[in-house]
Design a protein around this motif. Structure first.
Motif, short mmCIF file in Angstrom:
data_model
loop_
_atom_site.label_atom_id
_atom_site.label_comp_id
_atom_site.label_asym_id
_atom_site.label_seq_id
_atom_site.Cartn_x
_atom_site.Cartn_y
_atom_site.Cartn_z
N ASP A 16 -29.72 -63.99 17.77
CA ASP A 16 -28.78 -63.20 16.98
C ASP A 16 -28.27 -64.07 15.84
O ASP A 16 -27.13 -64.50 15.82
CB ASP A 16 -27.63 -62.69 17.85
N ILE A 17 -29.16 -64.33 14.88
CA ILE A 17 -28.90 -65.27 13.80
C ILE A 17 -27.69 -64.85 12.96
O ILE A 17 -26.87 -65.67 12.57
CB ILE A 17 -30.13 -65.41 12.87
N ASN A 18 -27.55 -63.56 12.69
CA ASN A 18 -26.44 -63.09 11.86
C ASN A 18 -25.19 -62.76 12.67
O ASN A 18 -24.20 -62.29 12.13
CB ASN A 18 -26.86 -61.89 11.00
N ARG A 19 -25.22 -62.98 13.96
CA ARG A 19 -24.09 -62.82 14.89
C ARG A 19 -23.43 -61.45 14.80
O ARG A 19 -22.22 -61.31 14.81
CB ARG A 19 -23.07 -63.93 14.65
N ASP A 20 -24.29 -60.40 14.79
CA ASP A 20 -23.75 -59.04 14.78
C ASP A 20 -23.79 -58.40 16.16
O ASP A 20 -23.47 -57.23 16.32
CB ASP A 20 -24.48 -58.17 13.76
N GLY A 21 -24.20 -59.16 17.17
CA GLY A 21 -24.19 -58.66 18.54
C GLY A 21 -25.51 -58.15 19.04
O GLY A 21 -25.62 -57.74 20.20
N SER A 22 -26.55 -58.11 18.20
CA SER A 22 -27.86 -57.66 18.66
C SER A 22 -28.96 -58.41 17.89
O SER A 22 -28.73 -58.90 16.79
CB SER A 22 -28.02 -56.16 18.47
N VAL A 23 -30.13 -58.49 18.50
CA VAL A 23 -31.28 -59.15 17.88
C VAL A 23 -32.14 -58.08 17.23
O VAL A 23 -32.70 -57.23 17.91
CB VAL A 23 -32.08 -59.95 18.92
N THR A 24 -32.20 -58.11 15.88
CA THR A 24 -32.91 -57.08 15.12
C THR A 24 -33.74 -57.73 14.01
O THR A 24 -33.74 -58.94 13.85
CB THR A 24 -31.91 -56.09 14.49
N SER A 25 -34.38 -56.86 13.23
CA SER A 25 -35.17 -57.36 12.10
C SER A 25 -34.30 -58.09 11.08
O SER A 25 -34.80 -58.95 10.35
CB SER A 25 -35.93 -56.21 11.44
N THR A 71 2.27 -77.88 26.28
CA THR A 71 1.37 -77.53 25.19
C THR A 71 -0.07 -77.89 25.56
O THR A 71 -0.31 -78.78 26.38
CB THR A 71 1.75 -78.26 23.88
N PHE A 72 -1.00 -77.18 24.93
CA PHE A 72 -2.42 -77.36 25.26
C PHE A 72 -3.25 -77.20 23.99
O PHE A 72 -2.84 -76.54 23.05
CB PHE A 72 -2.88 -76.30 26.28
N HIS A 73 -4.44 -77.79 24.00
CA HIS A 73 -5.45 -77.47 22.99
C HIS A 73 -6.04 -76.14 23.43
O HIS A 73 -6.08 -75.84 24.63
CB HIS A 73 -6.54 -78.54 22.95
N SER A 74 -6.54 -75.34 22.49
CA SER A 74 -7.11 -74.05 22.91
C SER A 74 -8.16 -73.57 21.93
O SER A 74 -8.22 -74.00 20.78
CB SER A 74 -6.01 -73.00 23.05
N PHE A 75 -9.00 -72.67 22.43
CA PHE A 75 -9.98 -71.98 21.60
C PHE A 75 -10.37 -70.69 22.31
O PHE A 75 -10.12 -70.52 23.50
CB PHE A 75 -11.22 -72.84 21.32
N VAL A 76 -10.97 -69.78 21.56
CA VAL A 76 -11.50 -68.54 22.12
C VAL A 76 -13.00 -68.72 22.27
O VAL A 76 -13.67 -69.15 21.34
CB VAL A 76 -11.19 -67.32 21.23
N TRP A 77 -13.51 -68.43 23.46
CA TRP A 77 -14.94 -68.57 23.75
C TRP A 77 -15.64 -67.27 23.40
O TRP A 77 -15.30 -66.23 23.92
CB TRP A 77 -15.13 -68.87 25.22
N GLN A 78 -16.60 -67.33 22.50
CA GLN A 78 -17.40 -66.16 22.18
C GLN A 78 -18.86 -66.51 22.45
O GLN A 78 -19.44 -67.38 21.81
CB GLN A 78 -17.23 -65.74 20.72
N THR A 79 -19.44 -65.84 23.42
CA THR A 79 -20.83 -66.09 23.79
C THR A 79 -21.76 -65.50 22.74
O THR A 79 -21.56 -64.37 22.29
CB THR A 79 -21.14 -65.47 25.17
N MET A 80 -22.75 -66.27 22.38
CA MET A 80 -23.72 -65.81 21.39
C MET A 80 -25.10 -65.73 22.05
O MET A 80 -25.43 -66.54 22.92
CB MET A 80 -23.78 -66.79 20.21
N GLN A 81 -25.88 -64.77 21.62
CA GLN A 81 -27.23 -64.60 22.14
C GLN A 81 -28.20 -65.33 21.24
O GLN A 81 -28.18 -65.17 20.02
CB GLN A 81 -27.59 -63.11 22.18
N ILE A 82 -29.05 -66.17 21.84
CA ILE A 82 -30.10 -66.84 21.07
C ILE A 82 -30.91 -65.76 20.36
O ILE A 82 -31.29 -64.76 20.95
CB ILE A 82 -31.02 -67.67 21.99
#
Length: 179
Positions: A117-126, A104-115
């Motif tokens: 992208d405050i609303n975390r929708d995948g792009s930096v917009t207004s 058994t192991f501890h686990s997590f999914v790594w999701q890279t975020m772009q500085i």
């Protein structure tokens, strides 16, 4: 007789990472607290991790107050599953594993975020500018993780970050930077 039969006593308590780790950094720190009848030997203890079912890699742990920490580098692919476990040793040579069961192991999914992208929708917009204005001037919700809003690389998050982000989006200014 008790001394001969002594098997050591180490208790390892991992600090939860959550199912998904949103990271804007090139590595993620995982931590555990460890207590032992004798002193914990951080230099002899290790973090083992693997990415998407590959081979396990060992990395050293460092002590920060009463917590042992190890860093997992950013995987090549986004949305990677990271599995990891700790092996903590004391100065006598006894060890403990967390989790205890070998399969058994501890686990997590790594999701890279772009500085930025405050609303975390995948792009930096207004929309990100609006959310940052809400946070800075109207006590709106803080960016999660907070580092996403530090677009100019100079903490804390202020109106200077808003100006920097507007300059990037509308004027072709420099992109958000990692702090």
């Amino acid at each position: 007789n008790a001394a001969i039969d002594y098997e050591g006593s180490i208790e390892v308590n991992p600090i939860a990472t959550g199912d998904t780790v949103y990271s804007a950094f090139p590595s993620e720190t995982v931590s555990a607290t460890a207590t032992a009848v004798t002193w914990v030997d951080a230099a002899a203890s290790s973090l083992y991790y693997r990415v998407d079912g590959g081979s396990f890699v060992s990395t050293a742990l460092t002590a920060a107050e009463d917590t042992l920490q190890g860093s997992i580098p950013e995987p090549a692919a986004d949305q990677s599953t990271i599995e990891y476990y700790f092996v903590i040793k004391d100065v006598v040579g006894f060890s403990a594993r967390s989790p205890e069961a070998l399969s058994t192991f501890h686990s997590f999914v790594w999701q890279t975020m772009q500085i930025g992208d405050i609303n975390r929708d995948g792009s930096v917009t207004s929309a990100d500018v609006i959310q940052l204005v809400d946070y800075v001037f109207k006590s709106g919700p803080e960016p999660q993780p907070l580092a996403l809003g530090d677009v100019n690389g100079v903490p804390p998050i202020t109106s200077a970050d808003i100006v920097y982000l507007v300059n990037y989006i509308f004027k072709g200014g420099p992109p958000p930077v990692d702090s």
